[in-house]
Design a protein around this motif. Structure first.
Motif, short mmCIF file in Angstrom:
data_model
loop_
_atom_site.label_atom_id
_atom_site.label_comp_id
_atom_site.label_asym_id
_atom_site.label_seq_id
_atom_site.Cartn_x
_atom_site.Cartn_y
_atom_site.Cartn_z
N GLU A 4 0.84 -1.20 0.00
CA GLU A 4 0.00 0.00 0.00
C GLU A 4 0.87 1.25 0.00
O GLU A 4 1.84 1.34 0.75
CB GLU A 4 -0.90 -0.01 1.24
N TYR B 267 -3.44 3.79 -2.27
CA TYR B 267 -3.69 2.70 -3.20
C TYR B 267 -3.10 1.42 -2.63
O TYR B 267 -1.95 1.39 -2.18
CB TYR B 267 -3.09 2.97 -4.58
N GLU C 28 -6.71 -8.04 -5.63
CA GLU C 28 -7.61 -6.90 -5.43
C GLU C 28 -6.84 -5.60 -5.66
O GLU C 28 -5.72 -5.43 -5.18
CB GLU C 28 -8.18 -6.91 -4.01
N ARG D 158 -7.22 -1.55 -4.98
CA ARG D 158 -8.07 -0.77 -4.06
C ARG D 158 -7.59 0.68 -3.93
O ARG D 158 -6.76 1.01 -3.09
CB ARG D 158 -8.07 -1.43 -2.69
N MET E 262 -8.16 4.41 -2.52
CA MET E 262 -8.84 4.85 -1.30
C MET E 262 -8.56 6.33 -1.05
O MET E 262 -7.55 6.87 -1.50
CB MET E 262 -8.35 4.04 -0.09
N GLU F 260 -13.31 3.30 0.25
CA GLU F 260 -12.55 2.34 -0.56
C GLU F 260 -13.35 1.90 -1.78
O GLU F 260 -14.55 1.61 -1.68
CB GLU F 260 -12.22 1.09 0.26
N ARG G 249 -13.15 -1.22 -4.13
CA ARG G 249 -12.50 -2.53 -4.15
C ARG G 249 -12.78 -3.21 -5.49
O ARG G 249 -13.90 -3.65 -5.76
CB ARG G 249 -12.99 -3.38 -2.99
N THR H 160 -17.03 -5.25 -8.46
CA THR H 160 -16.44 -4.10 -7.76
C THR H 160 -17.34 -3.70 -6.60
O THR H 160 -18.57 -3.70 -6.72
CB THR H 160 -16.26 -2.93 -8.73
#
Length: 220
Positions: free
Chosen positions: A72, A89, A103, A105, A107, A128, A130, A137
């Motif tokens: 992340e 991210y 996944e 993601r 954010m 978020e 996802r 999604t």
């Protein structure tokens, strides 16, 4: 007193090193821990207002017998010493029902904090998106409140903390986490150890998991 502080410092590092070993992980699962989290966090203040960071998380689960991890990154804008906005991210790799899933993601998170005497209080709100290689999604909202006194024990300035985090998606309130742990900082090193009681609602029934986590943070 200096010798006591140094002893506490090295005891804390030794404890975290033992946890990272394979034998230590097996012993934890036997003791009733359902998951073990290992986190490495590296960050840097780019200016008075901006900072950036990278988080690597490894998760070991005894219940499902799998290992997953995520990476992340985030960029933070500090409007003042109380308010911040973070663009984040995460890319996560894990197993579900025997299927390997990736996944993606993006954010955004809004953070606020305040101080009452020797107590710090922080509240964060995360949104978020996802996206999965397999599956639909999804949107999810998370909020947490963290409280800790500033005791500054030993040369690592160790403080206890408690935190509660709530998860809400299209199905409503689906997960709750309660954290209790200790955190510290010595120059550019920031270790922490914590226990989490995670409650997930599955088929209208709450299921609890006990999680042990530890993080090592480094400031560049």
């Amino acid at each position: 007193m200096k010798g006591l502080k140094n002893k506490g410092k090295w005891s804390f590092i030794a404890f975290m090193t033992i946890l990272s070993g394979e034998k230590g992980s097996a012993q934890l699962f036997e003791s009733g821990i359902n998951e073990l989290w290992q986190e490495l966090y590296i960050y840097k203040d780019l200016s008075e207002k901006w900072s950036g960071g990278i988080l690597l998380n490894n998760l070991y689960s005894s219940e499902f017998g799998h290992y997953d991890w995520f990476l992340e990154g985030k960029s933070s804008f500090h409007a003042n010493k109380w308010l911040a906005i973070e663009a984040m991210y995460r890319q996560e790799y894990y197993a579900s029902n025997g299927i390997e899933i990736v996944e993606y993601r993006p954010m955004i998170r809004f953070s606020g904090k305040t101080q009452f005497w020797d107590w710090s209080i922080r509240n964060r709100h995360r949104f978020e998106l996802r996206m999965f290689e397999i599956g639909k999604t999804r949107l999810r909202y998370r909020t947490d409140v963290k409280i800790n006194p500033n005791f500054n024990w030993t040369s690592f300035n160790i403080d206890p903390f408690v935190l509660q985090e709530v998860f809400i998606n299209q199905n409503g309130f689906t997960r709750n986490r309660i954290y209790a742990g200790i955190q510290g900082k010595n120059q550019r090193i920031e270790p922490s150890v914590y226990l989490v009681l995670q409650s997930n609602i599955i088929s209208n029934t709450w299921h609890n998991q006990l999680i042990l986590g530890f993080m090592m943070g480094f400031e560049l």
